[in-house]
Scaffold this active site. Structure first.
Site, PDB file in Angstrom:
ATOM      1  N   CYS A 129       0.865  -1.179   0.000  1.00  0.00           N
ATOM      2  CA  CYS A 129       0.000   0.000   0.000  1.00  0.00           C
ATOM      3  C   CYS A 129       0.898   1.224   0.000  1.00  0.00           C
ATOM      4  O   CYS A 129       1.714   1.398   0.914  1.00  0.00           O
ATOM      5  CB  CYS A 129      -0.920   0.001   1.219  1.00  0.00           C
ATOM      6  SG  CYS A 129      -1.897   1.519   1.378  1.00  0.00           S
ATOM      7  N   TYR A 155     -11.028  17.481  24.326  1.00  0.00           N
ATOM      8  CA  TYR A 155     -11.041  16.095  23.814  1.00  0.00           C
ATOM      9  C   TYR A 155      -9.594  15.630  23.804  1.00  0.00           C
ATOM     10  O   TYR A 155      -9.003  15.454  22.747  1.00  0.00           O
ATOM     11  CB  TYR A 155     -11.607  16.026  22.399  1.00  0.00           C
ATOM     12  CG  TYR A 155     -13.090  16.283  22.243  1.00  0.00           C
ATOM     13  CD1 TYR A 155     -14.012  15.236  22.248  1.00  0.00           C
ATOM     14  CD2 TYR A 155     -13.570  17.570  22.052  1.00  0.00           C
ATOM     15  CE1 TYR A 155     -15.364  15.464  22.070  1.00  0.00           C
ATOM     16  CE2 TYR A 155     -14.930  17.809  21.876  1.00  0.00           C
ATOM     17  CZ  TYR A 155     -15.816  16.749  21.882  1.00  0.00           C
ATOM     18  OH  TYR A 155     -17.165  16.980  21.702  1.00  0.00           O
ATOM     19  N   CYS A 158     -11.488  16.989  11.698  1.00  0.00           N
ATOM     20  CA  CYS A 158     -11.246  16.099  10.554  1.00  0.00           C
ATOM     21  C   CYS A 158     -12.438  16.089   9.606  1.00  0.00           C
ATOM     22  O   CYS A 158     -12.469  15.293   8.664  1.00  0.00           O
ATOM     23  CB  CYS A 158     -10.939  14.682  11.041  1.00  0.00           C
ATOM     24  SG  CYS A 158     -12.258  13.948  12.035  1.00  0.00           S
TER      25      CYS A 158
END
EC number: 2.1.1.190
Length: 457
Positions: A164, A317, A413
């Site tokens: 990959c 977070y 994100c």
């Protein structure tokens, strides 16, 4: 009455691609009906076959590009068209970055209704390949042999692969070695239809700065055939191997890791660095997968936080403490909150590892912990949030606003939920000034953003 969609499954259509959806999917309108198609690019005309038709949109598979984008290129990966690991290898890297910026702009304009925000060009990589420090590869059986690779998009069909191009080369080597050993030792791969077999996934983590390697063998139960031989072979092939863990996942689930880890050999953790800060990484730890761009991202957070050494910072977070500890280099006091207790244990250990005594971590829901901190007299100058893709819970945003920080740094994100939350914050007195996208995931449709948000005067 609502009109029926002008298409049906199996129908072949020709239409113009006018925009880009999340994950890099091309989107256009056929007779006024929205149709998404992978591997198509804004500005192209395509022929596609409808695979799914909903009330308001449809999905199709690309059959032919009738009018290609001038920056379309041949993908380097031989299984790109079949594999779901990447979405953008068919585009030049410059075009990938430009489209990601347009995705951010569109999110703020359409979802946030915010049009006067500076959206900077995306910060890309000099070499946008071989960047991932973590591989999570499913295993399966095909024609009596063990195979390993990513799933075909929209399915659980494994596309067998030998390499990959966005993985660290060491990850590729480990996956290939485990696949070969599984075939030689007759270790059966998991069959999710029958819920039988042993080897479900292999997760490989590498500390890019330390070169320490961890291998996690995810199994369908306690039993791991030929365990001794498997471990001996892996240790002999990989001198930098520091940890071999068996993760047990007995459930019929798409979740990769089960709750139980069994240390088979070595250390339960490996270590890596972001800048000068050292972190321990366990199988369940969240740690950004692109280490060189992580430093770029965190340096941007540091810039927007504008710390001088006198400020109090809250990380809402905090995970295993990566951003909190990175900012602690410039802050007077840092507080981190995270709902996962194990992550807080890791964060406390990481603070100790770096000799940082001015950092406090607490497990719990941020929307509950932060109001209590405020009652205790904790008044942050800066709050950082780095939520999952779904964005911030409204109760969390209320808790953030309730602490009245001068500045909020939002790491995201997902540009869509970032824009949604920026709109909510604007209604509560906080203005998004600028956004810096960072390409954490080259060759994919994903983009990370850092937003600078300030209290309106």
């Amino acid at each position: 009455m609502k009109q029926k969609p002008p298409v049906q499954p199996g129908q072949v259509i020709e239409y113009e691609i006018t925009g880009q959806g999340h994950s890099g999917t091309g989107v256009g309108r056929f007779k006024g009906f929205t149709v998404f198609v992978p591997q198509a690019v804004p500005g192209e005309k395509v022929r596609a076959r409808m695979t799914q038709v909903k009330k308001n949109y449809g999905q199709a598979e690309l059959l032919q590009v009738l009018k290609p984008h001038p920056d379309r290129t041949d993908p380097l990966c031989p299984v790109f068209a079949e594999c779901g690991g990447c979405q953008s290898q068919h585009l030049s890297y410059e075009t990938q970055l430009r489209l990601k910026r347009q995705q951010v702009i569109a999110s703020f304009e359409r979802i946030g209704g915010l049009q006067h925000i500076t959206i900077h060009p995306v910060i890309g990589m000099k070499v946008p390949w071989r960047y991932r420090n973590k591989a999570q590869i499913p295993f399966g059986q095909e024609d009596g042999r063990v195979i390993a690779g990513f799933y075909r998009p929209g399915s659980h069909q494994i596309i067998d692969m030998d390499a990959c191009l966005i993985q660290h080369p060491e990850n590729d080597r480990v996956v290939a070695a485990v696949k070969q050993l599984a075939n030689e030792l007759n270790i059966p791969a998991y069959d999710e239809q029958k819920h039988q077999g042993v080897l479900r996934h292999v997760m490989v983590r590498i500390g890019v700065q330390t070169n320490e390697l961890m291998v996690v063998l995810v199994t369908n139960g306690d039993y791991l055939p030929h365990q001794k031989t498997l471990l001996e072979q892996l240790r002999s092939q990989f001198p930098n191997l520091k940890s071999i863990v068996q993760n047990i996942n007995r459930k019929r689930t798409n979740v990769i890791l089960g709750p139980d880890n069994r240390l088979l050999w070595g250390s339960p953790v490996i270590y890596d660095m972001i800048g000068s800060i050292r972190f321990s990484i366990s199988p369940h730890s969240f740690f950004q997968v692109n280490p060189s761009q992580t430093k770029v991202l965190y340096d941007q957070v540091r810039k927007y936080a504008a710390l001088t050494g006198t400020e109090t910072v809250v990380d809402a977070y905090c995970g295993i403490g990566t951003i909190a500890l990175y900012l602690a280099q410039d802050a007077k006091q840092v507080y981190g909150v995270e709902i996962v207790p194990q992550a807080i244990e890791d964060a406390r250990y990481n603070a100790e590892l770096n000799g940082m005594k001015h950092v406090r971590f607490e497990a719990g829901a941020a929307e509950q912990v932060m109001p209590r901190w405020l009652k205790e007299g904790i008044k942050p100058d800066v709050i950082v949030v780095d939520p999952p893709r779904k964005g911030c819970d409204p109760a969390l945003l209320d808790a953030v606003v309730g602490m009245l920080p001068d500045r909020l740094v939002y790491v995201s994100c997902n540009p869509a939920t970032l824009a949604r939350d920026a709109k909510l914050l604007a209604e509560k007195g906080y203005a998004t000034v600028e956004v810096q996208p960072v390409d954490m995931f080259p060759q994919t449709g994903h983009v990370e953003c850092v937003a600078k948000i300030i209290l309106k005067s």
